[in-house]
Design a protein around this motif. Structure first.
Motif, PDB file in Angstrom:
ATOM      1  N   LEU A   3       0.922  -1.256   0.084  1.00 22.44           N
ATOM      2  CA  LEU A   3       0.092   0.110  -0.083  1.00 22.44           C
ATOM      3  C   LEU A   3       0.897   1.186   0.163  1.00 22.44           C
ATOM      4  O   LEU A   3       1.703   1.279   0.798  1.00 22.44           O
ATOM      5  N   VAL A   4       0.554   1.977  -0.972  1.00 20.79           N
ATOM      6  CA  VAL A   4       1.495   3.412  -1.109  1.00 20.79           C
ATOM      7  C   VAL A   4       0.480   4.447  -1.046  1.00 20.79           C
ATOM      8  O   VAL A   4      -0.551   4.689  -1.772  1.00 20.79           O
ATOM      9  N   LEU A   5       0.870   5.363  -0.180  1.00 19.63           N
ATOM     10  CA  LEU A   5      -0.218   6.533  -0.129  1.00 19.63           C
ATOM     11  C   LEU A   5       0.608   7.721  -0.732  1.00 19.63           C
ATOM     12  O   LEU A   5       1.851   8.094  -0.730  1.00 19.63           O
ATOM     13  N   ALA A   6      -0.277   8.252  -1.646  1.00 17.98           N
ATOM     14  CA  ALA A   6       0.178   9.450  -2.383  1.00 17.98           C
ATOM     15  C   ALA A   6      -0.650  10.597  -2.093  1.00 17.98           C
ATOM     16  O   ALA A   6      -1.855  10.860  -2.269  1.00 17.98           O
ATOM     17  N   LEU A   7       0.075  11.638  -1.628  1.00 23.12           N
ATOM     18  CA  LEU A   7      -0.651  13.062  -1.329  1.00 23.12           C
ATOM     19  C   LEU A   7       0.230  14.231  -1.311  1.00 23.12           C
ATOM     20  O   LEU A   7       1.459  13.814  -1.723  1.00 23.12           O
ATOM     21  N   GLY A   8      -0.174  15.364  -1.150  1.00 24.80           N
ATOM     22  CA  GLY A   8       0.686  16.754  -1.248  1.00 24.80           C
ATOM     23  C   GLY A   8      -0.543  17.816  -1.324  1.00 24.80           C
ATOM     24  O   GLY A   8      -1.577  17.683  -1.063  1.00 24.80           O
ATOM     25  N   ASP A   9       0.544  19.047  -1.533  1.00 24.14           N
ATOM     26  CA  ASP A   9      -0.063  20.003  -1.510  1.00 24.14           C
ATOM     27  C   ASP A   9      -1.248  20.510  -0.293  1.00 24.14           C
ATOM     28  O   ASP A   9      -2.234  20.970  -0.355  1.00 24.14           O
ATOM     29  N   LEU A  10      -0.549  20.248   1.027  1.00 26.05           N
ATOM     30  CA  LEU A  10      -1.214  20.302   1.903  1.00 26.05           C
ATOM     31  C   LEU A  10      -1.195  21.874   2.730  1.00 26.05           C
ATOM     32  O   LEU A  10      -2.134  22.436   2.954  1.00 26.05           O
ATOM     33  N   CYS A  37       4.871  11.925  -1.285  1.00 25.69           N
ATOM     34  CA  CYS A  37       4.323  13.209  -1.146  1.00 25.69           C
ATOM     35  C   CYS A  37       4.855  14.181  -2.220  1.00 25.69           C
ATOM     36  O   CYS A  37       6.063  14.439  -2.324  1.00 25.69           O
ATOM     37  N   THR A  38       4.085  14.968  -3.035  1.00 27.47           N
ATOM     38  CA  THR A  38       4.427  15.784  -4.105  1.00 27.47           C
ATOM     39  C   THR A  38       5.194  16.995  -3.357  1.00 27.47           C
ATOM     40  O   THR A  38       5.786  17.346  -4.182  1.00 27.47           O
ATOM     41  N   GLY A  39       4.867  17.462  -2.443  1.00 29.82           N
ATOM     42  CA  GLY A  39       5.407  18.495  -1.922  1.00 29.82           C
ATOM     43  C   GLY A  39       4.590  19.583  -1.341  1.00 29.82           C
ATOM     44  O   GLY A  39       3.200  19.502  -1.135  1.00 29.82           O
ATOM     45  N   ASN A  40       5.127  20.816  -0.861  1.00 30.21           N
ATOM     46  CA  ASN A  40       4.162  21.886  -0.517  1.00 30.21           C
ATOM     47  C   ASN A  40       3.503  21.542   1.031  1.00 30.21           C
ATOM     48  O   ASN A  40       2.197  21.365   0.940  1.00 30.21           O
ATOM     49  N   LEU A  41       4.553  20.955   1.843  1.00 29.69           N
ATOM     50  CA  LEU A  41       3.600  20.592   3.135  1.00 29.69           C
ATOM     51  C   LEU A  41       3.151  21.480   4.155  1.00 29.69           C
ATOM     52  O   LEU A  41       1.949  21.198   4.354  1.00 29.69           O
ATOM     53  N   CYS A  42       3.696  22.583   4.439  1.00 32.75           N
ATOM     54  CA  CYS A  42       5.005  23.130   4.015  1.00 32.75           C
ATOM     55  C   CYS A  42       5.910  23.237   5.210  1.00 32.75           C
ATOM     56  O   CYS A  42       7.193  23.151   5.031  1.00 32.75           O
ATOM     57  N   SER A 150      -8.464  15.765  -1.365  1.00 36.71           N
ATOM     58  CA  SER A 150      -8.312  14.460  -2.019  1.00 36.71           C
ATOM     59  C   SER A 150      -6.858  13.880  -1.659  1.00 36.71           C
ATOM     60  O   SER A 150      -5.996  14.634  -1.546  1.00 36.71           O
ATOM     61  N   PHE A 151      -6.784  12.562  -1.570  1.00 37.31           N
ATOM     62  CA  PHE A 151      -5.425  11.746  -1.867  1.00 37.31           C
ATOM     63  C   PHE A 151      -5.869  10.558  -2.235  1.00 37.31           C
ATOM     64  O   PHE A 151      -6.874  10.167  -2.545  1.00 37.31           O
ATOM     65  N   VAL A 152      -4.644  10.001  -2.451  1.00 34.03           N
ATOM     66  CA  VAL A 152      -4.714   8.662  -3.487  1.00 34.03           C
ATOM     67  C   VAL A 152      -4.003   7.434  -2.547  1.00 34.03           C
ATOM     68  O   VAL A 152      -2.867   7.719  -1.864  1.00 34.03           O
ATOM     69  N   LEU A 153      -4.560   6.236  -2.704  1.00 29.86           N
ATOM     70  CA  LEU A 153      -3.935   5.107  -2.061  1.00 29.86           C
ATOM     71  C   LEU A 153      -3.750   4.143  -2.989  1.00 29.86           C
ATOM     72  O   LEU A 153      -4.588   3.463  -3.466  1.00 29.86           O
ATOM     73  N   MET A 154      -2.471   3.626  -3.333  1.00 30.63           N
ATOM     74  CA  MET A 154      -2.268   2.781  -4.274  1.00 30.63           C
ATOM     75  C   MET A 154      -1.981   1.463  -3.941  1.00 30.63           C
ATOM     76  O   MET A 154      -1.145   1.331  -2.875  1.00 30.63           O
ATOM     77  N   ASP A 155      -2.479   0.137  -4.488  1.00 31.50           N
ATOM     78  CA  ASP A 155      -2.340  -1.150  -3.864  1.00 31.50           C
ATOM     79  C   ASP A 155      -1.503  -1.592  -4.849  1.00 31.50           C
ATOM     80  O   ASP A 155      -2.271  -2.254  -5.869  1.00 31.50           O
ATOM     81  N   ILE A 156      -0.216  -1.946  -4.836  1.00 31.29           N
ATOM     82  CA  ILE A 156       0.443  -2.646  -5.826  1.00 31.29           C
ATOM     83  C   ILE A 156       0.456  -4.048  -5.566  1.00 31.29           C
ATOM     84  O   ILE A 156       1.091  -4.574  -4.481  1.00 31.29           O
ATOM     85  N   ASP A 157       0.209  -4.800  -6.552  1.00 36.70           N
ATOM     86  CA  ASP A 157      -0.067  -6.273  -6.486  1.00 36.70           C
ATOM     87  C   ASP A 157       0.533  -6.799  -7.676  1.00 36.70           C
ATOM     88  O   ASP A 157      -0.150  -7.243  -8.497  1.00 36.70           O
ATOM     89  N   GLY A 158       1.973  -7.242  -7.753  1.00 33.38           N
ATOM     90  CA  GLY A 158       2.252  -7.809  -8.977  1.00 33.38           C
ATOM     91  C   GLY A 158       2.449  -6.872  -9.987  1.00 33.38           C
ATOM     92  O   GLY A 158       3.084  -5.722  -9.962  1.00 33.38           O
ATOM     93  N   LEU A 159       1.711  -7.143 -11.161  1.00 36.86           N
ATOM     94  CA  LEU A 159       1.706  -6.202 -12.420  1.00 36.86           C
ATOM     95  C   LEU A 159       0.487  -5.381 -12.321  1.00 36.86           C
ATOM     96  O   LEU A 159       0.104  -4.885 -13.452  1.00 36.86           O
TER      97      LEU A 159
END
Lengths: 191, 467
Positions: A3-10, A37-42, A150-159
């Motif tokens: 599980l990978v959490l992707a978020l940013g611009d807080l 995290c894409t950035g701008n936390l700050c 909004s934010f994104v959670l990626m579930d990486i499972d094989g391909l």
């Protein structure tokens, strides 16, 4: 199953005080393996908070970040996927798919995660995916009106990667799902 | 017809143990005692005597149970007097090993005959196995399966039962052990077999978003959510992993980083995880890995290839069967009830009192604390797996499983026997010393221990739980 959490611009504390409480209640430690995290936390406190959720934290520099030593771009490999991370203010026009595609080819990644527009988007482009997780706090943006947190959670499972999109619309959390399968043939070769 | 022999049985038992302690570790008290035990069965007293410098003892030709035990005790007494004995007497040992092999062969053919019947007489099998299974001949896996009730007594039904159970296990694994992402993938592949592939390989552009319910995402906090349940079980899974790393660290079968041992640990992990999911009341308790280890070991070392490859499924079923009557011991809420561990401990105390009031009194009162909970708890809940090495455990479990009155009944008797065998040391020790002794039970000849246990009057009428 990673599980990978992707978020940013807080934009904490300048444009927003904190993550929405509904988001915060969902983000508990122990479930997520990586955070990008894409950035701008700050500020540093936000970084420390994210660190409590998951020790493996990757951040790229946004133009308003206090910490000047974050890198401009970052690449990492998780499972079968190569992920690229960049804030996005460097790529002009902001949010333009073709320009982002150039960055994707340059970094040679399958999934490119950028921010800056405070707007969630997910595009499929030339065998790769470009994702913008939006702003996790719904902070004001001069280029986007009516920003929803909004934010994104990626579930990486094989391909296969399943992208769960969490959006706060009218005070309610809405979750959407996007499926993406990496075809074995689509390795990026230098054009 | 023994002349001038002392008959203070309990004392001798205590000194028997002490005698073993005096011998040094490498000669192995149990080893030489076993030889002696075998020697006594030979009806050739002179031969026996010739190997040792000992005072002449009158021997009789009879080999009665009690006589055997008493004579053995005297022999050991002599050993104590004469100090270290060389472990192998020149003539004696060859003779011993030959006799033992002959006995083993006989037992093996007896058992093989029994299990090759169309309709197996379980009672008869129990009686034979009660004296221990011989090591060779690959009998243990099948016999244990029979004794636990996994295989029915009718031989014709074996094939069917095995296949059915193994399939059931595979299905359970599929339902309960997959990660949520795998589950989601399988569900999806079933639903959108063609659509998705086309969409993916086709156009670029914005990706399609599918709305999903509130239960279906990884961060869901809903109780019914697959993801939530998965994360709840992660803690248990981690605990199981930690315990498996520590199971029998001296054995290559279980420990180390070879793919061989990894595979075994993974199978055991699946079994324990599945068990914890199917029994939410007790989940996983530390130590269950130890109870599983002998079962799994025996089944995977089955020389029959088909059986060995299905060891995981068979072990799961037998593990459940074995724990079925002692599972209440693990449940904390039941501790004080009539099926809980405290009641069983009191049964053990009663048994000890009935057999040796002096020792019981000493343990109960002189030491001013109920010691039982400190050591017997582990003996009983883990079926003695933590007290002995694997070979001894296998032998003890032969007796436990073959007891016609049930595993628990025999277990209590073995525990009582363990106390009796350590009697003299316990009587002379205070609370701390006794606790140390009982928590690290010293090496002892297993055959002897089991013989003492057999000799204890079962008193099963009052102790047998009605099922």
């Amino acid at each position: 199953m990673v599980l990978v959490l992707a978020l940013g611009d807080l934009h904490i504390p300048h444009r927003a005080a904190d993550l929405p409480p509904k988001f915060k209640s969902m983000l508990v430690p122990g479930k997520i393996q990586h955070i990008i995290c894409t950035g701008n936390l700050c500020i540093k406190e936000v970084q420390e908070y994210l660190k409590t959720l998951c020790p493996d934290l990757h951040i790229t520099r946004g133009e308003y970040d206090d910490e000047t030593r974050y890198p401009e771009t970052k690449t990492l490999t998780i499972g079968q996927f190569k992920l690229g991370l960049c804030h996005g203010h460097q790529v002009i026009p902001w949010g333009d798919l073709d320009s982002l595609a150039m960055l994707q080819r340059q970094l040679d990644v399958d999934i490119l995660v950028t921010g800056h527009t405070h707007q969630f988007t997910a595009y499929k482009h030339e065998g790769g995916v470009v994702i913008n997780p939006g702003s996790a706090t719904g902070a004001f943006s001069s280029i986007t009106y009516d920003v929803n947190p909004s934010f994104v959670l990626m579930d990486i499972d094989g391909l296969r990667v399943v992208v769960y999109v969490y959006e706060l619309i009218d005070g309610e959390v809405k979750v959407d799902k996007i499926d993406f399968k990496k075809t074995a043939a689509s390795t990026h070769s230098a054009h | 017809m023994l002349k001038g022999k002392k008959l203070n049985l309990p004392d001798r038992l205590g000194s028997l143990l002490a005698g073993f302690e005096d011998k040094d570790g490498d000669s192995g008290g149990s080893g030489s005692a076993l030889d002696l035990g075998e020697e006594l069965e030979i009806i050739q007293p002179n031969r026996f005597r010739s190997g040792r410098e000992s005072e002449s003892d009158d021997e009789d030709g009879e080999v009665q149970e009690e006589a055997m035990v008493k004579r053995k005790l005297e022999v050991d007494e002599e050993l104590e007097h004469h100090g270290r004995q060389p472990r192998h007497q020149k003539d004696g040992s060859d003779h011993i090993s030959v006799v033992k092999t002959i006995e083993d062969d006989e037992k093996r053919s007896d058992i093989e005959y029994e299990i090759s019947q169309k309709m197996i007489n379980v009672g008869k099998l129990q009686r034979i196995v009660g004296t221990g299974l011989p090591d060779g001949g690959n009998l243990r896996p099948t016999v244990w399966k029979l004794l636990l009730g996994y295989l029915p007594p009718s031989r014709d039904l074996w094939e069917k039962e095995l296949i059915e159970n193994r399939q059931k296990y595979a299905k359970l694994k599929e339902e309960l052990l997959l990660t949520p992402s795998e589950l989601a993938r399988i569900k999806e592949e079933a639903l959108h077999s063609n659509e998705h592939n086309n969409a993916d390989s086709g156009t670029d552009g914005p990706l399609i978003r599918h709305e999903i319910s509130h239960e279906d995402h990884p961060l869901s906090l809903g109780k019914a959510s697959v993801w939530h349940q998965y994360f709840e079980h992660i803690d248990i899974a981690e605990q199981i992993d930690r315990d498996l790393q520590r199971t029998h660290p001296e054995m290559k079968f279980f420990s180390g980083e070879s793919s061989f041992s990894r595979r075994h640990r993974e199978s055991m992990r699946n079994i324990l995880l599945l068990f914890s999911k199917l029994n939410p009341a007790i989940r996983y308790v530390q130590g269950m890995n130890e109870v599983l280890a002998p079962i799994y070991y025996v089944f995977s070392t089955d020389t029959d290839v088909q059986n060995a490859s299905n060891a995981e499924a068979d072990s799961f079923a037998c593990f459940v069967l074995l724990l079925s009557d002692s599972v209440d011991h693990f449940c904390e809420q039941l501790d004080n009830s009539s099926v809980g561990i405290l009641f069983t401990l009191s049964r053990l105390a009663e048994l000890l009192k009935a057999n040796d009031e002096e020792l019981w009194r000493h343990l109960e009162f002189t030491t001013k604390a109920s010691l039982m909970e400190y050591y017997a708890f582990r003996w009983i809940t883990l079926l003695l797996t933590q007290e002995f090495n694997l070979q001894s455990i296998l032998r003890i479990w032969d007796s436990l499983l073959s007891n016609p009155f049930g595993v628990q009944e025999m277990l209590l008797r073995v525990c009582c026997a363990m106390l009796l065998c350590a009697k003299s040391r316990l009587l002379s020790g205070d609370f701390a010393a006794n606790l140390r002794l009982l928590q690290h039970y010293p090496d002892i000849d297993i055959e002897h221990l089991l013989k003492v246990a057999q000799d204890i009057s079962p008193d099963t009428s009052s102790f047998c739980l009605t099922l």
